[in-house]
Design an enzyme around this catalytic site. Structure first.
Site, PDB file in Angstrom:
ATOM      1  N   ASP A 177      35.096  40.067  37.652  1.00 62.15           N
ATOM      2  CA  ASP A 177      33.651  40.234  37.788  1.00 62.15           C
ATOM      3  C   ASP A 177      33.042  41.093  36.685  1.00 62.15           C
ATOM      4  OD1 ASP A 177      33.399  38.516  39.910  1.00 62.15           O
ATOM      5  OD2 ASP A 177      33.900  40.060  41.383  1.00 62.15           O
ATOM      6  N   ASP A 232      31.697  52.206  46.988  1.00 66.04           N
ATOM      7  CA  ASP A 232      31.743  52.369  45.523  1.00 66.04           C
ATOM      8  C   ASP A 232      30.358  52.526  44.913  1.00 66.04           C
ATOM      9  OD1 ASP A 232      34.490  52.173  45.379  1.00 66.04           O
ATOM     10  OD2 ASP A 232      34.498  50.028  44.885  1.00 66.04           O
ATOM     11  N   SER A 253      39.288  43.619  50.617  1.00 73.07           N
ATOM     12  CA  SER A 253      38.094  43.623  49.778  1.00 73.07           C
ATOM     13  C   SER A 253      37.469  42.238  49.943  1.00 73.07           C
ATOM     14  CB  SER A 253      38.485  43.859  48.317  1.00 73.07           C
ATOM     15  OG  SER A 253      37.481  43.332  47.484  1.00 73.07           O
ATOM     16  N   ARG A 270      27.931  35.746  40.102  1.00 71.11           N
ATOM     17  CA  ARG A 270      27.802  36.838  39.123  1.00 71.11           C
ATOM     18  C   ARG A 270      26.783  36.601  38.012  1.00 71.11           C
ATOM     19  NH1 ARG A 270      29.279  40.565  42.548  1.00 71.11           N
ATOM     20  NH2 ARG A 270      31.383  40.198  43.297  1.00 71.11           N
TER      21      ARG A 270
HETATM   22  N1  ARG Z   1      39.151  35.887  42.626  1.00 70.42           N
HETATM   23  C1  ARG Z   1      37.770  35.574  42.797  1.00 70.42           C
HETATM   24  C2  ARG Z   1      37.082  35.416  41.477  1.00 70.42           C
HETATM   25  O1  ARG Z   1      37.534  35.954  40.505  1.00 70.42           O
HETATM   26  C3  ARG Z   1      37.048  36.576  43.687  1.00 70.42           C
HETATM   27  C4  ARG Z   1      36.920  37.965  43.152  1.00 70.42           C
HETATM   28  C5  ARG Z   1      36.332  38.976  44.114  1.00 70.42           C
HETATM   29  N2  ARG Z   1      37.122  39.071  45.302  1.00 70.42           N
HETATM   30  C6  ARG Z   1      36.978  39.989  46.255  1.00 70.42           C
HETATM   31  N3  ARG Z   1      37.694  39.838  47.323  1.00 70.42           N
HETATM   32  N4  ARG Z   1      36.179  40.994  46.155  1.00 70.42           N
HETATM   33  O2  ARG Z   1      36.061  34.778  41.393  1.00 70.42           O
END
Ligand code: ARG
Length: 406
Positions: A124, A15, A176, A95
């Site tokens: 995110d 991506d 992912s 993040r």
């Molecule tokens: N659900 C988790 C959160 O919102 C992880 C999000 C990212 N997950 C991923 N497999 N890329 O903090």
């Protein structure tokens, strides 16, 4: 006129590689690829080269591991922040730091746009964009995944091939995955079906508890003011300590979490997590709080833990309320020093011992032997008053009932 400069949050995956090229074309922009190392194992090699090949004018890779652990992970640990009582928030804690890094780089480079590769239905995007708005309000934000023309991975692959952006030839994982030192989040593929148990290949760093070591292992964790500083009597650097606990916990099958969670955008999603160090440290930290905190602080802190976890999950790290709550949390950790010994065995954690110079556990008060110094007689008066509201109420109800009958 000089070109627009865009700082792109670059992971090295498909991506964000496609995004670098796409943005440079679409906006005739100069791209600065920015990557933060939070302890993820994958995709960190040759990042600068990958970014350049994808069309970036510059690539910045920052080792943020110490800052991550000291300023993000440990505050969350001290707060007891577990989202919906379960998820240790690895991705959610990472993040805000990445948002801060992008703002710092954008300001240093004189860029006025920050771009990220989050989708329009995840959490995110919220954490990045609220973070950027709070830290650098004049920045414009671009999230190409919410509006570009590619509808699938294949279309992105075609674009990558067309522009000679190298993408991994190996068959990509159906999942992912987001990883840092505080844990791994795994979603997509068959995991989207909540009726299906996670297949073994979804797990990245933990052994299946069924096949974990047959011998249990004891570990002693030392905390100072709520922060873990030692393991088995030896002092460790925070990053090293997390790496070690992930390894030890992982081989005992500790830290696997399979959960349905409420996302900020209103949907429920199913995600699995592996967070051996986080699960071990939260468990030990909580054991120490049970020993050291007075009852009212302990009870109130549970409410605050929940609130802090929700705020971290919802992208509200850089906000006044969050800052205030963390002042409370820090105040509760003043005496949170001591040792906790745990037994690790086939996915389970058991506390074996806890000790602290600040322990409020008083054997003379607790004991049922003749060493007991607790004043049993004073409970008599205490209970007359403590039960008084209910006695009064019961008497009134009783007399009302009698009046009606007459
Ligand atoms: N659900 C988790 C959160 O919102 C992880 C999000 C990212 N997950 C991923 N497999 N890329 O903090």
């Amino acid at each position: 006129m000089s070109k627009t400069k865009i700082v792109v949050a670059f992971s090295g995956g498909l991506d964000t590689s496609v995004m670098v090229k796409w943005l440079s074309h679409k906006y005739d922009a100069e791209i600065i690829a920015a990557t933060g190392n939070l302890g993820q194992r994958a995709e960190l090699e040759n990042l600068e080269e990958k970014a350049k090949i994808a069309g970036a004018a510059k690539s910045v890779v920052m080792d943020l591991r110490s800052e991550f652990v000291n300023n993000y992970v440990f505050p969350a640990l001290k707060a007891g922040a577990l989202y919906e009582r379960t998820y240790p928030l690895a991705t959610a804690i990472g993040r805000p730091l990445l948002a801060k890094m992008m703002c710092d780089i954008a300001i240093a480079e004189g860029a006025e746009v920050i771009a990220h590769g989050c989708t329009g239905k995840g959490n995110d995007q919220v954490r990045f964009e609220v973070g950027i708005q709070a830290l650098a309000p004049s920045m414009s934000i671009l999230a190409p995944l919410r509006f570009w023309e590619f509808k699938s991975r294949e279309e992105e692959m075609n674009y990558a091939n067309l522009h000679k952006i190298p993408v991994k030839a190996t068959k990509d994982s159906p999942y992912s995955i987001d990883e840092n030192l505080w844990g791994i989040a795994i979603e997509c593929g068959v995991l989207e079906d909540p009726t299906v148990a996670p297949p073994e290949d979804a797990y990245q760093i933990t052994t299946n508890p069924k096949f974990a070591l047959d011998n249990s292992e004891e570990i002693k964790l030392t905390f100072e003011k709520g922060i873990p500083v030692g393991l088995n009597g030896q002092t460790y650097d925070p990053v090293e300590l997390l790496e070690l606990l992930n390894e030890i916990g992982g081989k005992h099958g500790i830290g696997r979490i399979d959960m349905i969670e409420n996302r900020v955008v209103g949907i429920k999603s199913r995600e699995i997590y592996e967070a051996p160090a986080a699960v071990i440290l939260h468990y030990a930290h909580n054991e120490l709080e049970k020993l050291i905190l007075d009852r009212e602080t302990f009870r109130f802190k549970q409410v605050i833990s929940d609130k802090v976890a929700n705020m971290i999950y919802d992208g509200l790290w850089f906000t006044p309320l969050f800052k205030s709550l963390m002042v409370f949390v820090d105040a509760t950790q003043e005496n949170l020093s001591g040792d906790v010994t745990l037994e690790l065995y086939k996915g389970n954690l058991k506390v074996l011992s806890r000790t602290s110079p600040y322990s409020l556990y008083n054997m003379k008060l607790a004991t049922y032997t003749n060493e007991d110094t607790f004043d049993h007689r004073s409970s008599e008066g205490f209970l007359k008053i403590y039960g008084l509201p209910y006695k009064t109420m019961s008497e009134i109800l009783q007399s009302q009932k009698e009046n009606k009958v007459i």
